[in-house]
Design an enzyme around this catalytic site. Structure first.
Site, short mmCIF file in Angstrom:
data_model
loop_
_atom_site.label_atom_id
_atom_site.label_comp_id
_atom_site.label_asym_id
_atom_site.label_seq_id
_atom_site.Cartn_x
_atom_site.Cartn_y
_atom_site.Cartn_z
N HIS A 67 7.91 37.59 -12.67
CA HIS A 67 7.33 38.87 -13.12
C HIS A 67 7.71 39.08 -14.57
CE1 HIS A 67 5.95 43.03 -12.97
NE2 HIS A 67 6.97 43.28 -13.77
N ASP B 94 4.15 52.75 -3.67
CA ASP B 94 4.18 52.53 -5.13
C ASP B 94 2.87 52.98 -5.77
OD1 ASP B 94 5.45 51.42 -7.55
OD2 ASP B 94 3.69 50.13 -7.53
N SER C 283 9.90 49.83 -8.20
CA SER C 283 8.46 49.60 -8.17
C SER C 283 8.16 48.09 -8.25
CB SER C 283 7.83 50.35 -9.36
OG SER C 283 6.54 49.90 -9.62
N LYS D 245 7.28 45.30 -4.71
CA LYS D 245 6.05 44.48 -4.64
C LYS D 245 6.39 43.00 -4.57
CE LYS D 245 4.57 47.01 -8.06
NZ LYS D 245 3.89 47.64 -9.18
N1 URA Z 1 5.38 47.64 -13.68
C1 URA Z 1 5.44 48.08 -12.40
O1 URA Z 1 4.90 47.45 -11.50
N2 URA Z 1 6.10 49.21 -12.14
C2 URA Z 1 6.72 49.94 -13.10
O2 URA Z 1 7.31 50.95 -12.79
C3 URA Z 1 6.64 49.48 -14.42
C4 URA Z 1 5.97 48.32 -14.69
#
Ligand code: URA
Length: 439
Positions: A83, A162, A184, A188
């Site tokens: 990520h 989220d 967040s 995921k």
């Molecule tokens: N990307 C995300 O998925 N969540 C956030 O809070 C910030 C960036």
């Protein structure tokens, strides 16, 4: 809701929420029973008061439990993903995913769309004619078994809490808070059922969290949180005070990613792909250590196996493989303007967000949700940070559509690409944070 009012009051005075209070709150966010105004008040209290370690773990677990997850147990390959907190010209996922898949991992890469000045991986991939990032949850596993790599968007079933909370944060000034960002992102990623995760946390003017200390804190929080929830994670703190690579704009970034996958392209893009990929391979046992992992990744870029992995994924997801083969090129905007040096000096970058915004001005990004993106426009940097140039040297090539947004884009570029007598060029990767899974 009396319970939510109590939670707001506890947080407002800096107290801690019990796991049951956290679960009830996140559940009420996901099922719609909590009103926006109470959730917004709680989010703002969290921005100011934070979440302690236990609250953050409970919050993230509750977010994950708000929806379904992938079930990838028993796959014949280890599962690993990356990520990035995003930046200008950051197309690293596009060569990285196939390189890691070519080295024997399964990469279920769920990515996002462009946000503000940063482009999104999904939008870039959709510049490939036919390519669909709309992958149903049930199709993930068979696709991964076939190709080892899926590039997809968030599905409605994954972490619905989220979706609700992020939309509220977006309009209540509560996005920039380390516990909210960490929960967040990680909820995921946890839903991807991974064996390992590499986080590319950017710093510098093009980053979501520009400050070094803030970025370090985000990186540390995320790796510790991931570890406490059973996911091995490493974070690399990387430089976004200059663009990554030379191309900014969707089709241009795809072409640059393909260059990288052919063993060519800009050195910094290859360096980042190798650094992140080396970590990914080492953490899931596909390389003895990070150095060996980096060497494997570079080999996959040079021997065509990473390119072949992308070809398989493009074909499986409905895209035109002739683009990957180089038999067809993506549409480029028909007109070009060149920004040239008006004095001699060394190239430096001011506020990098201006480069991203310049692409949005040209039509290559969204100003509002749902805006169409013109993939064919963008910028190509002719110079790199610290390079000495003379008067009249080309600095940036601007691909535009009949002059749309060109004047504003040029203004932004003049402020963001500057010439100075001395420029210090910092390293691409400045720090590494790791934590073992403790569960
Ligand atoms: N990307 C995300 O998925 N969540 C956030 O809070 C910030 C960036």
């Amino acid at each position: 809701m009396a319970d939510l009012l109590e939670a707001i009051t506890i947080k407002r005075y800096g107290g801690s929420l019990s796991p049951a209070q956290v679960e009830a709150t996140v559940r009420a966010a996901a099922d719609g029973s909590a009103p926006d105004y109470q959730l917004a008040a709680l989010l703002m209290a969290i921005v100011w008061r934070g979440l302690d370690r236990d609250e953050l773990a409970a919050w993230t677990r509750a977010m994950l439990a708000s929806g379904e997850s992938l079930d990838l147990a028993g796959l014949d390959r280890p599962r690993v993903d990356k990520h990035s907190t995003g930046g200008v010209g950051d197309k690293a996922s596009i060569p990285l995913g196939p390189a890691v898949a070519a080295c024997g991992a399964a990469v279920p890469m769920i990515s996002g769309r462009g946000l503000g000045h940063t482009g999104g991986t999904l939008d870039k991939l959709e510049a490939i004619p036919g390519f669909s990032t709309d992958v149903a949850l049930a199709d993930f596993r068979p696709l991964l078994e076939r190709t080892g790599l899926v590039f997809a968007g968030q599905t409605p079933e994954l972490v619905p809490a989220d979706k609700r909370l992020y939309a509220l944060r977006d309009v209540t000034g509560t996005v920039e808070a380390i516990p909210l960002i960490s929960s967040s992102i990680l909820s995921k990623k946890l839903a991807e059922d991974l064996d390992g995760l590499v986080l590319d946390v950017k710093f510098g003017s093009g980053a979501f969290m520009p400050g070094i200390e803030q970025g370090e804190q985000l990186a540390r929080t995320m790796v510790e949180l991931a570890g406490s929830l059973g996911l091995r994670a490493v974070a690399i703190h990387t430089n976004m005070s200059r663009p990554l690579g030379r191309a900014i704009g969707h089709s241009l970034e795809i072409e640059e990613s393909l260059d990288c996958l052919r063993g060519a392209g800009p050195a910094d893009l290859r360096e980042l792909v190798s650094a992140l990929g080396g970590e990914m391979l080492a953490m899931v046992g596909l390389a003895d250590d990070v150095t060996a992992g980096c060497a494997r990744i570079e080999r996959s870029l040079d021997d065509g196996s990473a390119l072949a992995a992308l070809r398989a994924t493009v074909e499986a997801q409905g895209g035109d493989p002739a683009i990957v083969d180089g038999a067809r090129t993506l549409e480029a905007a028909p007109r070009e303007e060149v920004l040239c040096a008006d004095r001699p000096g060394k190239v430096a970058f001011g506020d990098l967000r201006e480069l991203g915004r310049a692409v949005v001005d040209l039509g290559g990004g969204r100003k509002q949700l749902g805006d169409a993106i013109d993939s064919a426009v963008g910028l190509v940097l002719e110079v790199e940070e610290g390079q000495q140039v003379e008067v009249g040297a080309p600095l940036v090539r601007i691909r535009h559509r009949a002059g749309k947004g060109l004047e504003r884009a040029l203004e932004r570029l003049r402020s963001a690409v500057v010439l100075q007598d001395e420029v210090e060029r910092g390293p691409l990767c400045r720090a590494r944070f790791a934590a073992e899974a403790t569960r």
